[in-house]
Design an enzyme around this catalytic site. Sequence first.
Site, PDB file in Angstrom:
ATOM      1  N   CYS A 123      -9.611-107.055 -32.399  1.00 35.30           N
ATOM      2  CA  CYS A 123      -9.161-106.443 -33.658  1.00 35.30           C
ATOM      3  C   CYS A 123      -8.565-105.065 -33.361  1.00 35.30           C
ATOM      4  O   CYS A 123      -9.255-104.179 -32.851  1.00 35.30           O
ATOM      5  CB  CYS A 123     -10.336-106.295 -34.615  1.00 35.30           C
ATOM      6  SG  CYS A 123      -9.869-105.466 -36.143  1.00 35.30           S
TER       7      CYS A 123
ATOM      8  N   TYR B  16     -27.447 -63.095 -42.048  1.00 34.03           N
ATOM      9  CA  TYR B  16     -28.639 -63.814 -42.524  1.00 34.03           C
ATOM     10  C   TYR B  16     -29.458 -64.469 -41.410  1.00 34.03           C
ATOM     11  O   TYR B  16     -30.469 -65.116 -41.685  1.00 34.03           O
ATOM     12  CB  TYR B  16     -28.263 -64.859 -43.570  1.00 34.03           C
ATOM     13  CG  TYR B  16     -27.192 -65.848 -43.131  1.00 34.03           C
ATOM     14  CD1 TYR B  16     -27.393 -66.701 -42.061  1.00 34.03           C
ATOM     15  CD2 TYR B  16     -25.970 -65.917 -43.802  1.00 34.03           C
ATOM     16  CE1 TYR B  16     -26.427 -67.593 -41.653  1.00 34.03           C
ATOM     17  CE2 TYR B  16     -24.990 -66.818 -43.411  1.00 34.03           C
ATOM     18  CZ  TYR B  16     -25.227 -67.653 -42.337  1.00 34.03           C
ATOM     19  OH  TYR B  16     -24.264 -68.520 -41.933  1.00 34.03           O
TER      20      TYR B  16
ATOM     21  N   LYS C 285     -28.750 -77.777 -52.312  1.00 35.37           N
ATOM     22  CA  LYS C 285     -27.349 -77.705 -52.734  1.00 35.37           C
ATOM     23  C   LYS C 285     -27.216 -77.785 -54.255  1.00 35.37           C
ATOM     24  O   LYS C 285     -28.024 -78.425 -54.926  1.00 35.37           O
ATOM     25  CB  LYS C 285     -26.544 -78.872 -52.105  1.00 35.37           C
ATOM     26  CG  LYS C 285     -26.610 -78.942 -50.590  1.00 35.37           C
ATOM     27  CD  LYS C 285     -25.934 -77.778 -49.902  1.00 35.37           C
ATOM     28  CE  LYS C 285     -24.443 -77.898 -49.815  1.00 35.37           C
ATOM     29  NZ  LYS C 285     -23.967 -78.841 -48.832  1.00 35.37           N
TER      30      LYS C 285
ATOM     31  N   CYS D 173     -15.932-107.334 -39.651  1.00 39.39           N
ATOM     32  CA  CYS D 173     -14.931-108.141 -38.951  1.00 39.39           C
ATOM     33  C   CYS D 173     -15.575-108.666 -37.671  1.00 39.39           C
ATOM     34  O   CYS D 173     -16.228-107.927 -36.933  1.00 39.39           O
ATOM     35  CB  CYS D 173     -13.733-107.251 -38.609  1.00 39.39           C
ATOM     36  SG  CYS D 173     -12.685-107.914 -37.321  1.00 39.39           S
TER      37      CYS D 173
ATOM     38  N   LYS E  97     -26.652 -69.720 -50.428  1.00 40.13           N
ATOM     39  CA  LYS E  97     -25.926 -70.325 -49.305  1.00 40.13           C
ATOM     40  C   LYS E  97     -24.450 -69.989 -49.521  1.00 40.13           C
ATOM     41  O   LYS E  97     -23.825 -70.475 -50.473  1.00 40.13           O
ATOM     42  CB  LYS E  97     -26.141 -71.832 -49.274  1.00 40.13           C
ATOM     43  CG  LYS E  97     -25.461 -72.505 -48.096  1.00 40.13           C
ATOM     44  CD  LYS E  97     -25.914 -73.948 -47.962  1.00 40.13           C
ATOM     45  CE  LYS E  97     -25.468 -74.564 -46.654  1.00 40.13           C
ATOM     46  NZ  LYS E  97     -24.027 -74.610 -46.461  1.00 40.13           N
TER      47      LYS E  97
ATOM     48  N   GLU F 198     -32.420 -67.542 -50.564  1.00 41.79           N
ATOM     49  CA  GLU F 198     -31.207 -66.714 -50.593  1.00 41.79           C
ATOM     50  C   GLU F 198     -30.005 -67.619 -50.832  1.00 41.79           C
ATOM     51  O   GLU F 198     -30.060 -68.817 -50.522  1.00 41.79           O
ATOM     52  CB  GLU F 198     -31.050 -65.988 -49.253  1.00 41.79           C
ATOM     53  CG  GLU F 198     -30.743 -66.942 -48.107  1.00 41.79           C
ATOM     54  CD  GLU F 198     -31.000 -66.354 -46.733  1.00 41.79           C
ATOM     55  OE1 GLU F 198     -32.180 -66.124 -46.409  1.00 41.79           O
ATOM     56  OE2 GLU F 198     -30.033 -66.148 -45.990  1.00 41.79           O
TER      57      GLU F 198
ATOM     58  N   ASP G 134     -20.539 -69.918 -49.117  1.00 45.52           N
ATOM     59  CA  ASP G 134     -19.574 -70.948 -48.737  1.00 45.52           C
ATOM     60  C   ASP G 134     -18.424 -70.309 -47.957  1.00 45.52           C
ATOM     61  O   ASP G 134     -17.353 -70.038 -48.502  1.00 45.52           O
ATOM     62  CB  ASP G 134     -19.057 -71.646 -50.004  1.00 45.52           C
ATOM     63  CG  ASP G 134     -18.342 -72.945 -49.667  1.00 45.52           C
ATOM     64  OD1 ASP G 134     -18.361 -73.349 -48.489  1.00 45.52           O
ATOM     65  OD2 ASP G 134     -17.764 -73.545 -50.587  1.00 45.52           O
TER      66      ASP G 134
ATOM     67  N   CYS H  80     -10.818-110.200 -42.076  1.00 43.94           N
ATOM     68  CA  CYS H  80     -10.424-108.839 -41.721  1.00 43.94           C
ATOM     69  C   CYS H  80      -8.934-108.651 -42.020  1.00 43.94           C
ATOM     70  O   CYS H  80      -8.108-109.420 -41.531  1.00 43.94           O
ATOM     71  CB  CYS H  80     -10.698-108.598 -40.240  1.00 43.94           C
ATOM     72  SG  CYS H  80      -9.996-107.047 -39.649  1.00 43.94           S
TER      73      CYS H  80
ATOM     74  N   CYS I 273      -6.957-108.089 -38.480  1.00 48.08           N
ATOM     75  CA  CYS I 273      -6.786-109.084 -37.412  1.00 48.08           C
ATOM     76  C   CYS I 273      -6.980-110.514 -37.898  1.00 48.08           C
ATOM     77  O   CYS I 273      -6.788-111.455 -37.132  1.00 48.08           O
ATOM     78  CB  CYS I 273      -7.719-108.788 -36.236  1.00 48.08           C
ATOM     79  SG  CYS I 273      -9.441-109.183 -36.568  1.00 48.08           S
TER      80      CYS I 273
END
Length: 708
Positions: free
Chosen positions: A453, A236, A324, A447, A128, A126, A130, A429, A432
């Site tokens: 950090c 459903y 999908k 990092c 899907k 069936e 949205d 990083c 930091c």
Amino acid sequence: MDRSVEHKAVADLVEAEARAELARLADSLAAANTAYHTLDAPEMSDADYDTLKRRNAAIEARFPGLKRGDSPTDRVGAAAGSGFGKVPHRVRMLSLENAFAESDVVDFDDRVKRFLGISEVTYTAEPKIDGLSLNLRYEGGRLVQAATRGDGEVGEDVTANARTIADIPQGMDGAPQVMEVRGEVYMAHADFAALNARQAEKGEKAFANPRNAAAGSLRQLDATITAARPLRFFAYAWGELSEPLGASQITSIERFKALGFQTNPLTVLCRSPADLVAQYRSIEAQRATLGYDIDGVVYKVNDLGLQERLGFRSSTPRWAIAHKFPAELAWTRLLAIDIQVGRTGAISPVARLQPVTVGGVVVSNATLHNEDYIAGRDSKGNPIREGKDIRVGDWVQVYRAGDVIPKVADVDLSQRNIDSQAYVFPEVCPECGSPAHREPGDSVRRCTGGLICPAQGVERLKHFVSRGAFDIEGLGAKQVEMFYNDEDLPVKQPADIFTLAARDAATSLKKLKNRDGFGEKSVTNLFAAIDLRRNIPLDRLIFALGIRHVGEVAAGVIARHYGTWPPFEAAMAVAEPENEAWNDLLSVDGVGAILAQSVVDAFRNPAERAAIDALVAQLNIQPVAVRAQIASDIAGKTLVFTGTLEKMSRAEAKARAEALGAKVAGSVSAKTDLVVAGPGAGSKAKDAERLGVRMIDEDAWIALAGLS
Ligand code: IVH
């Protein structure tokens, strides 16, 4: 309006420009807050929001006298969904696993058959839809409550709003005494276009897509607004039922139709993966003319007895999958590559894009995964995109699949500037300055700054307050970020959240309640919400610690294994490879060596350990909640399966044992309560004998599991 000043450096602004820009920033940030928290229609990415907020703070720092009463710096976001009552779902509302390729559909069918040990399975297919899912509770044939999905466990009470939707019957004859009908609220294309035209006439903002319009309309505190919005509903699925609706998925859906619900006319039975894929193609071909948005096709095992046997994983049923539609694509310019530092130190490159519409949503950021991805190779060093690297200034292809973060898929070399430079990935990083290392076999650079950090600190706190973790009402990601940088009431680590009220009480000036965006009531509520969470179940606490590799599922199994904090803590303090505590941790099903090492490391690191101790001192840790509805002979017991099972697959046996509240371990130890041994059982049966563990055969297990 001339917005060119917004590109001026803050240092170059004159006072009048600064005043005007602060006013604009206050407006935009307030609108973004409302869109995010109240309207369900985020119109600005988190990164853009942060950029504006930082610019606002920088201008205020340069012109302190211009700081506004409604300054966004002081503002705390509206509590999500405040105003709706909470509704605990009697039967959890789950999500669906996704399939993208045809081979995923074949795999799904294989898994189902292997689990059940049968060779023929019939499915429903069936569309899907949205939209957003809704649970409708009928008692004695009358609609008594409508609730959104929420986090699947607790939703929001939108009964008054649901009553205004024409597709939702208020009542009917012939329904079971208790019947929870689940389905999707959505808005049809034509209604969406007309709504946006009305919005435009009123000078109000247009909705980005029908899904956002449906969500915004359903979650209106004023039901008369919902009534004026053309929402629709397809049934459903179901939640609690006092009696079954039918013997199969398809007959249950037919029953819904007979009871007056709208059901999707494209629901059909399929007898093979080839049938499923054919139906997928057929629905895909009709997609543009359906008049409403769908984003795939859902396949469900038709026989409800088989659904029951298949059961659930942590948040998805084993008997269904969503196939999908392919992601939507668009081409745009890559403006910059920014680096974000995550809670475990992972350094992630983010593409800043010239905004482009992809599948109805404006995209201005996308993930670039990691340095190999940018360089055009996969984690094994093999070329991807024929080895093409990605550079700032490139024309790139962006895609979105479902709700996931947009990604950059491809690059058009014919559009590349001749003077473009290959991107050099940072080795320190950016937040930091600590070295960012990449361990062999890891595609991600991290990092090494740990708790020093600031980026890791903030991200850990965001995780700490997130939904599956402490989930403190009124203390979301934005507030945590604000408190992290607060000079008077800093929250640098989780324990600081729980000392906030005491520290606030001890300050003479600048009390939280006197700040813009707060006030007596909101502060009282915030402190109460924090206090409420001092009582925390062990599984949530373990998840909240944010230890690498420890997600919600792992936290749950670990918590159920140890039961309470003291034995868990004691074990982690001494566990190291091959000792008893270590082997015991590894005996937990779902815990491997990498995960175990990560947990042990967290408890061994002095700074991390100090943070954990400081937090625990503030809490009353509750034994892990034993799953409700379990009253079986094996609840709380540890089982080991060995040998061949002839009447059910190993997977089904394990799932059944877990559903009855038992733990399933991979090896036999002194903590094993029961060994189920089929023919050919080898060393595990011997271990059981040696340790004097009770051993039963498959028939006895089937009787014990209540299946005979
Ligand atoms: S069945 C236990 N059927 O998709 C499974 N879901 O990704 C219950 N959805 O939360 C869901 N159309 O909101 C099912 N025909 C359909 C659906 C559908 C849309 C949504 C639903 C669910 C989400 C899962």
